[in-house]
Design an enzyme around this catalytic site. Sequence first.
Site, short mmCIF file in Angstrom:
data_model
loop_
_atom_site.label_atom_id
_atom_site.label_comp_id
_atom_site.label_asym_id
_atom_site.label_seq_id
_atom_site.Cartn_x
_atom_site.Cartn_y
_atom_site.Cartn_z
N HIS A 1 61.20 50.52 59.69
CA HIS A 1 60.42 50.13 58.53
C HIS A 1 59.67 50.99 58.02
O HIS A 1 58.81 50.73 57.17
CB HIS A 1 59.78 48.78 58.89
CG HIS A 1 60.42 47.56 59.39
ND1 HIS A 1 61.63 47.29 58.44
CD2 HIS A 1 60.84 46.92 60.48
CE1 HIS A 1 62.41 45.94 58.92
NE2 HIS A 1 61.73 45.93 60.23
N HIS B 1 66.59 43.07 61.21
CA HIS B 1 65.87 43.37 59.70
C HIS B 1 66.24 44.35 59.09
O HIS B 1 66.63 45.17 59.64
CB HIS B 1 64.25 43.32 60.25
CG HIS B 1 63.91 42.30 61.00
ND1 HIS B 1 63.48 42.35 62.54
CD2 HIS B 1 63.35 41.09 60.82
CE1 HIS B 1 63.27 41.25 62.87
NE2 HIS B 1 62.94 40.61 61.90
ZN LIG Z 1 63.94 43.97 63.88
#
Ligand SMILES: [Zn+2]
Length: 345
Positions: free
Chosen positions: A128, A166
């Site tokens: 991320h 994610h």
């Molecule tokens: Zn994750």
Amino acid sequence: MASPLSIGITRDDRFLAHQTGLSHPEAPARLAAVYRMLDYEFAAVFAERTPQPATLEQVEALHTPDYLRMLLATARRRFTNLAADTTASSYSCYTAFLAAGGCLGAAQDVLEGRYQAGLALVRPPGHHAQADKAQGFCILNNLGITALELIKQGLKRILIVDWDLHHGDGLQRIFYDSPQVLYFSSHHHHSYPHTGGWEEAGAGQGAGYTVNLCLPPGSDDNDVVTLYRELLPQVVERYQPQVILVSAGFDGQRDDPLSNMSMSRAGYAALAALLADLGPLGGGAPLMLALEGGYDPDQLAACIRSVLLALLGEQTMLERAGSERGAEMAEQARAVHRAYKVWVD
Ligand SMILES: [Zn+2]
């Protein structure tokens, strides 16, 4: 039983020094459980590598000077909030450089033929992290830094497979315009960070080189493994990657505190077996898996154990997978990507 791969493991107790605060899910206990499992179950089975921190120059290839100045300053404080969900203790900056360097070193190991597969058991995670900020528990973008350095060293085609629950918005953004990295991510679309829709497929020279697969809640091993088995062989065949890097997060495991999926260790083992078949076992590119998420320490350790057994040749559910939902998702990905003619016509 297939012949086992030679595997190098990157681990280091210094990764436990990154403190995130009480009750934060990305806790040192995660890796402590994984390392304990390795010592119990695989003592002396694998070569172990001690990581070196990434250099400032390697990190600066991705992250902005302002962000790095701010990050380096956290070493002088006991605790810093880098983002709403991402914290740093005084050791976290060093640990983040060590995680990025650990992934890079593991990738170089497999590219130089020291091992056929590598597993970098690092934290903090990376997928991320953006050029100018930490987010989603990630401080430096470990695989982004790794891929940029490998490109600098002359690689032209790097496949990054991201099976974390994610979407790796940091990785996607860094390589969105680039055909030198094909970013292939399956994720739950309605979870953090709410990016990675089917239609997000890359731009400019990179058009068609970002593949997003949006999993519905409750997706299980059968769905995900079917989806991968339908798509990845074709992606690998057409793209001919020189190395396969994996954002290996295990937070889609059904008991994970952040999960809304129903995967189990068997599914992750099958994904690893598929990548091994398409990569080093099949005479293809070497393989390096880097830890991302997975927040139930015992389940995380169990998933990694199953992945290692799969890489050592233990039978998985790979051949048995057959899910209508998985096949439908694969067709949806092909429908989006036919226009780009990168891996499907
Ligand atoms: Zn994750």
